[in-house]
Design a protein around this motif. Structure first.
Motif, PDB file in Angstrom:
ATOM      1  N   THR A  47       0.843  -1.187   0.000  1.00 56.64           N
ATOM      2  CA  THR A  47       0.000   0.000   0.000  1.00 56.64           C
ATOM      3  C   THR A  47       0.882   1.242   0.000  1.00 56.64           C
ATOM      4  OG1 THR A  47      -1.859   1.078   1.101  1.00 56.64           O
ATOM      5  CG2 THR A  47      -0.204   0.093   2.521  1.00 56.64           C
ATOM      6  N   THR A  48       0.259   2.390  -0.043  1.00 52.74           N
ATOM      7  CA  THR A  48       1.008   3.642   0.015  1.00 52.74           C
ATOM      8  C   THR A  48       1.159   4.075   1.472  1.00 52.74           C
ATOM      9  OG1 THR A  48      -0.955   5.036  -0.118  1.00 52.74           O
ATOM     10  CG2 THR A  48       0.061   4.364  -2.213  1.00 52.74           C
ATOM     11  N   ILE A  49       2.109   4.940   1.697  1.00 53.53           N
ATOM     12  CA  ILE A  49       2.323   5.462   3.053  1.00 53.53           C
ATOM     13  C   ILE A  49       1.086   6.223   3.515  1.00 53.53           C
ATOM     14  CG2 ILE A  49       3.686   7.079   4.434  1.00 53.53           C
ATOM     15  CD1 ILE A  49       6.114   6.298   2.746  1.00 53.53           C
ATOM     16  N   GLN A  50       0.459   6.970   2.605  1.00 55.47           N
ATOM     17  CA  GLN A  50      -0.713   7.763   2.963  1.00 55.47           C
ATOM     18  C   GLN A  50      -1.876   6.875   3.399  1.00 55.47           C
ATOM     19  OE1 GLN A  50       0.996   8.215   0.055  1.00 55.47           O
ATOM     20  NE2 GLN A  50       2.063  10.089   0.629  1.00 55.47           N
ATOM     21  N   LYS A  51      -2.097   5.774   2.693  1.00 55.73           N
ATOM     22  CA  LYS A  51      -3.185   4.865   3.059  1.00 55.73           C
ATOM     23  C   LYS A  51      -2.886   4.178   4.390  1.00 55.73           C
ATOM     24  CE  LYS A  51      -4.861   3.879  -1.579  1.00 55.73           C
ATOM     25  NZ  LYS A  51      -5.044   2.845  -2.611  1.00 55.73           N
ATOM     26  N   ALA A  52      -1.631   3.811   4.607  1.00 49.56           N
ATOM     27  CA  ALA A  52      -1.253   3.186   5.874  1.00 49.56           C
ATOM     28  C   ALA A  52      -1.412   4.178   7.020  1.00 49.56           C
ATOM     29  CB  ALA A  52       0.180   2.663   5.800  1.00 49.56           C
ATOM     30  N   LEU A  53      -1.036   5.440   6.794  1.00 46.76           N
ATOM     31  CA  LEU A  53      -1.207   6.480   7.813  1.00 46.76           C
ATOM     32  C   LEU A  53      -2.683   6.689   8.134  1.00 46.76           C
ATOM     33  CD1 LEU A  53       1.355   9.271   6.885  1.00 46.76           C
ATOM     34  CD2 LEU A  53       1.108   8.172   9.098  1.00 46.76           C
ATOM     35  N   ALA A  54      -3.516   6.739   7.118  1.00 45.59           N
ATOM     36  CA  ALA A  54      -4.952   6.931   7.334  1.00 45.59           C
ATOM     37  C   ALA A  54      -5.525   5.774   8.144  1.00 45.59           C
ATOM     38  CB  ALA A  54      -5.675   7.052   5.999  1.00 45.59           C
ATOM     39  N   SER A  55      -5.104   4.560   7.840  1.00 48.69           N
ATOM     40  CA  SER A  55      -5.586   3.385   8.565  1.00 48.69           C
ATOM     41  C   SER A  55      -5.138   3.419  10.028  1.00 48.69           C
ATOM     42  CB  SER A  55      -5.082   2.119   7.883  1.00 48.69           C
ATOM     43  OG  SER A  55      -5.460   0.981   8.605  1.00 48.69           O
ATOM     44  N   GLU A  56      -3.883   3.752  10.255  1.00 49.39           N
ATOM     45  CA  GLU A  56      -3.366   3.831  11.627  1.00 49.39           C
ATOM     46  C   GLU A  56      -4.066   4.937  12.405  1.00 49.39           C
ATOM     47  OE1 GLU A  56      -1.370   2.088  13.692  1.00 49.39           O
ATOM     48  OE2 GLU A  56      -1.323   0.585  12.128  1.00 49.39           O
ATOM     49  N   GLN A  57      -4.321   6.069  11.755  1.00 52.72           N
ATOM     50  CA  GLN A  57      -5.006   7.172  12.425  1.00 52.72           C
ATOM     51  C   GLN A  57      -6.419   6.764  12.814  1.00 52.72           C
ATOM     52  OE1 GLN A  57      -3.487  10.182  13.249  1.00 52.72           O
ATOM     53  NE2 GLN A  57      -5.317  10.354  14.513  1.00 52.72           N
ATOM     54  N   LYS A  58      -7.077   6.019  11.930  1.00 46.82           N
ATOM     55  CA  LYS A  58      -8.426   5.536  12.229  1.00 46.82           C
ATOM     56  C   LYS A  58      -8.398   4.584  13.424  1.00 46.82           C
ATOM     57  CE  LYS A  58     -12.286   3.099  10.090  1.00 46.82           C
ATOM     58  NZ  LYS A  58     -12.770   2.398   8.894  1.00 46.82           N
ATOM     59  N   GLN A  59      -7.424   3.678  13.455  1.00 46.90           N
ATOM     60  CA  GLN A  59      -7.295   2.751  14.573  1.00 46.90           C
ATOM     61  C   GLN A  59      -6.977   3.504  15.869  1.00 46.90           C
ATOM     62  OE1 GLN A  59      -7.902  -0.528  14.646  1.00 46.90           O
ATOM     63  NE2 GLN A  59      -8.542  -0.388  12.517  1.00 46.90           N
ATOM     64  N   LEU A  60      -6.159   4.548  15.773  1.00 46.07           N
ATOM     65  CA  LEU A  60      -5.827   5.361  16.946  1.00 46.07           C
ATOM     66  C   LEU A  60      -7.075   6.064  17.477  1.00 46.07           C
ATOM     67  CD1 LEU A  60      -3.766   6.657  18.881  1.00 46.07           C
ATOM     68  CD2 LEU A  60      -3.378   8.402  17.133  1.00 46.07           C
TER      69      LEU A  60
END
Length: 73
Positions: A47-60
């Motif tokens: 995946t892209t860094i942006q998609k991974a960041l969005a997913s982690e932010q959602k989990q946070l």
């Protein structure tokens, strides 16, 4: 990243929040050309860094909401 089971105690919730915060910091430190893999179940997907960041932010955000519910109960 993979969705962890919901925390059963405040300590578990704080640990989960710290884990997501560390993951976000690590993703922010990567160069844009770096390859990122996101775990979904037992599989890893590129995946892209942006998609991974969005997913982690959602989990946070979810973990913080659960901690808030645990604090009020």
């Amino acid at each position: 990243m993979a969705s962890a089971p919901p925390p059963s105690s405040k300590v578990d919730a704080v640990k989960q929040i710290r884990s997501h915060e560390v993951a976000i910091a690590e993703l922010n430190a990567l160069s844009p050309s770096r390859t990122v893999y996101q775990k979904n179940g037992n599989l890893l997907f590129r995946t892209t860094i942006q998609k991974a960041l969005a997913s982690e932010q959602k989990q946070l955000d979810l973990a913080k909401a659960i901690l808030g519910k645990l604090n009020t109960s």
